[in-house]
Design an enzyme around this catalytic site. Structure first.
Site, PDB file in Angstrom:
ATOM      1  N   LYS A   1       3.826   0.729  10.363  1.00 48.16           N
ATOM      2  CA  LYS A   1       3.800   1.822   9.680  1.00 48.16           C
ATOM      3  C   LYS A   1       3.714   3.390  10.336  1.00 48.16           C
ATOM      4  CE  LYS A   1       3.478   0.501   4.735  1.00 48.16           C
ATOM      5  NZ  LYS A   1       2.658   0.586   3.663  1.00 48.16           N
TER       6      LYS A   1
ATOM      7  N   ARG B   1       5.967 -13.419   8.909  1.00 43.15           N
ATOM      8  CA  ARG B   1       6.485 -11.873   8.706  1.00 43.15           C
ATOM      9  C   ARG B   1       7.639 -11.951   9.546  1.00 43.15           C
ATOM     10  NH1 ARG B   1       2.658  -7.402  10.909  1.00 43.15           N
ATOM     11  NH2 ARG B   1       4.326  -6.390   9.902  1.00 43.15           N
TER      12      ARG B   1
ATOM     13  N   GLU C   1       0.941  -1.193  -0.066  1.00 38.04           N
ATOM     14  CA  GLU C   1       0.069  -0.060  -0.140  1.00 38.04           C
ATOM     15  C   GLU C   1       0.939   1.380   0.015  1.00 38.04           C
ATOM     16  OE1 GLU C   1      -3.513  -0.437   3.110  1.00 38.04           O
ATOM     17  OE2 GLU C   1      -2.268  -2.102   3.498  1.00 38.04           O
TER      18      GLU C   1
END
Length: 582
Positions: free
Chosen positions: A298, A288, A45
């Site tokens: 983020k 992850r 994104e």
């Protein structure tokens, strides 16, 4: 001067096949003829810069495609206007290329907005979607909990005709933000809360970075992401473990819309220059990348920037890819880390020391050696005449003759590291002490005879003599002396700004409520150092090992030969391990 590190480092990512469970699935699918060609994608994104965690997904998606002669797209999942920015789009593209990968096609989820809209019309017509008037808070209340089933919205049984009318009016911009939502009609009693009539579209009258003001409604990520995969013919949709519970919804949307069976939904894409061969993708989850002494949220990375804890997204203390690049970390070191940690379904936290070891292993091979002094103390060789000057030839790399030699100036007065001298030496100290001897790198054996002090009693100069029989290449050079120290000629050294970076956080697990209190105050110290001229002449982003000091890189933006600026990438040894044991 050419860059030996650039010449010797691979120009693209390694194509060494791995043996993890995802690669095994891919190879089995090829072997059994399920797919003629593998197609993956990296779908970030564009609402921030990429960080070290994204590197794992990049290496996995591009790596697998490269290993089996498949294709990998870079797709910007840009469905959340207001938080996205063209600056982040460009940053993502730059970072992927810097890591050594090249995409087959660059796509945007916004390329498919018309397709998503027509697909939503199909779902409504099929009785699988409805327009809801509940507020976001009311939807949460109706949704239920993990132990209690959800309740159907009072608007769930609207007719197909009413839902089509309301949705088209949503598209026309007739309603206010948040006043209506298009939802999938699935199962409000499902044990998987993602299946409890999830939102498909919400009203947001805000400009989009790619489509401008064309749309007052935007698709939700879960809806747009899977249909984007299907439109691009992605065979294996690789994502992290937090999306495992979303997989049933992913499959539901793909099956309910059925792009393969309804080409009218997307037939205009090829005419718009977007080749389209829909397929049914398979979602596979993996763990992850979590590093100790780091945060990868983020939101928190953005907070560090916004509140001035760091100088920007590319601050070398940040674990963004831009920050790591500016610090001097190489793409090869990041790829090596991903290879070492492997691909699995088991969540874990990787010790930051492993990452640092990958950096050292790579730079040890590709970084030429130079001498630099960061905390200078003057050393005067009294038995050399004033104005003495000579030129030495030293190896650029002690382990690799391909790096060649360099010329280094030597004179009567030198700078040495202050920590290489001790009036009262600690136990095991093997460097210079009053009346003691030490070997000066590449020159010979020096004996400390006298000290000069300032008014406060601080030692400002070390005076002594150089054994003329111990010069390099002479028989006396074989005389045993415990310590060897580096130096730079005071008459020829170049002044440099040296930014001594360290880990941004000072605890292994900083990601708690009080996370900002764990910022390491010693993560950046700026000193004036003295470099041999061959180091000062570096080009931006050139790497060096400053002998006995660590690995350093000429700053990407601020460095110039007339104003040298170097960033410490990593120390020569793991100093944190000793601190943790103390």
């Amino acid at each position: 001067m050419s860059h030996p590190d650039a010449a010797l480092e691979p120009a693209t990512a390694d194509n060494q096949p791995g043996t993890d469970f995802i690669r095994q699935i891919v190879r089995d699918d090829l072997a059994h003829g399920k797919h003629a060609q593998i197609k993956t994608r990296f779908p970030p994104e564009p609402n921030g810069y990429l960080h070290i965690g994204h590197a794992k997904a990049i290496c996995l998606n591009f790596g697998i495609a490269g290993e089996v002669h498949g294709l990998c797209n870079l797709r910007l999942d840009d469905t959340n206007p207001g938080k996205e920015d063209p600056e982040f789009v460009q940053g993502i593209k730059d970072d992927v290329e810097w890591l050594g990968y090249h995409w087959n096609e660059l796509r945007h989820a916004s390329d498919y907005f018309e397709v998503f809209y027509r697909a939503a019309i199909k779902l409504i017509t099929d009785g699988k979607a409805y327009v809801d008037d509940l507020s976001a808070e009311e939807m949460r209340q109706y949704r239920g909990t993990l132990t209690e089933p959800g309740r159907p919205s009072p608007f769930r049984e609207r007719s197909v005709e009413e839902n089509l009318d309301l949705f088209q009016r949503m598209r026309a911009g007739e309603f206010a933000d948040g006043s209506k939502t298009l939802r999938a009609r699935i199962d409000m009693r499902s044990g998987n809360m993602n299946m409890r009539d999830p939102a498909i579209y919400r009203i947001r009258k805000i400009a989009h970075q790619n489509t401008g003001d064309a749309w007052p409604i935007y698709p939700m990520y879960d809806y747009a992401h899977c249909l984007s995969d299907a439109l691009e013919g992605i065979t294996h949709s690789l994502c992290t473990l937090e999306f495992e519970d979303h997989r049933p919804l992913y499959d539901w949307f793909v099956d309910a819309v059925d792009l393969v069976g309804h080409p009218a939904l997307w037939s205009d894409l090829p005419r718009a220059g977007l080749p389209t061969q829909p397929d049914k993708p398979r979602q596979i989850e993996f763990s992850r990348l979590n590093l100790s002494y780091s945060v990868t949220s983020k939101r928190k990375l953005a907070q560090l920037v916004a509140e001035g804890h760091v100088s920007g997204w590319d601050d070398p203390r940040m674990n963004t890819l831009r920050g790591l690049r500016r610090r001097g970390v190489t793409p090869a070191a990041i790829r090596s880390l991903i290879e070492r940690v492997g691909i699995s379904k088991q969540n874990s936290v990787i010790d930051y020391a492993i990452f640092e070891a990958c950096i050292r292993d790579d730079l040890d091979q590709v970084a030429p050696r130079r001498m630099a002094v960061l905390d200078p103390l003057k050393l005067v060789i009294d038995n050399l005449p004033d104005g003495h000057e000579e030129t030495l030839s030293l190896a650029n790399h002690p382990k690799d003759d391909r790096f060649g030699q360099r010329e280094v100036k030597f004179s009567r007065e030198l700078w040495i590291e202050r920590e290489d001298f001790a009036e009262v030496p600690p136990k095991g100290f093997k460097r210079l002490i009053p009346g003691g001897e030490v070997r000066l790198r590449g020159i010979g054996i020096f004996r400390c005879n006298d000290l000069t002090r300032d008014a406060a009693g601080q030692v400002t100069e070390i005076h002594g003599s150089l054994d003329p029989e111990s010069r390099a290449g002479m028989e006396g050079s074989n005389r045993k002396v415990k310590g060897t120290i580096h130096w730079v000629s005071a008459a020829h050294a170049a002044a440099a700004e040296v930014r001594v970076y360290d880990r941004l956080f000072n605890v292994p697990a900083p990601d708690d409520e009080d996370w900002l209190s764990h910022i390491n105050p010693q993560a950046l110290q700026i000193v004036q150092g003295w470099l041999e001229p061959a180091a000062a002449a570096a080009e931006p982003e050139q790497h060096y090992q400053f002998e006995r000091m660590g690995y350093f890189s000429a700053d990407r933006y601020d460095h110039s030969p007339s104003h040298p600026v170097f960033n410490r990438i990593v120390t020569l040894r793991d100093v944190w391990a000793r601190q943790e044991q103390a």
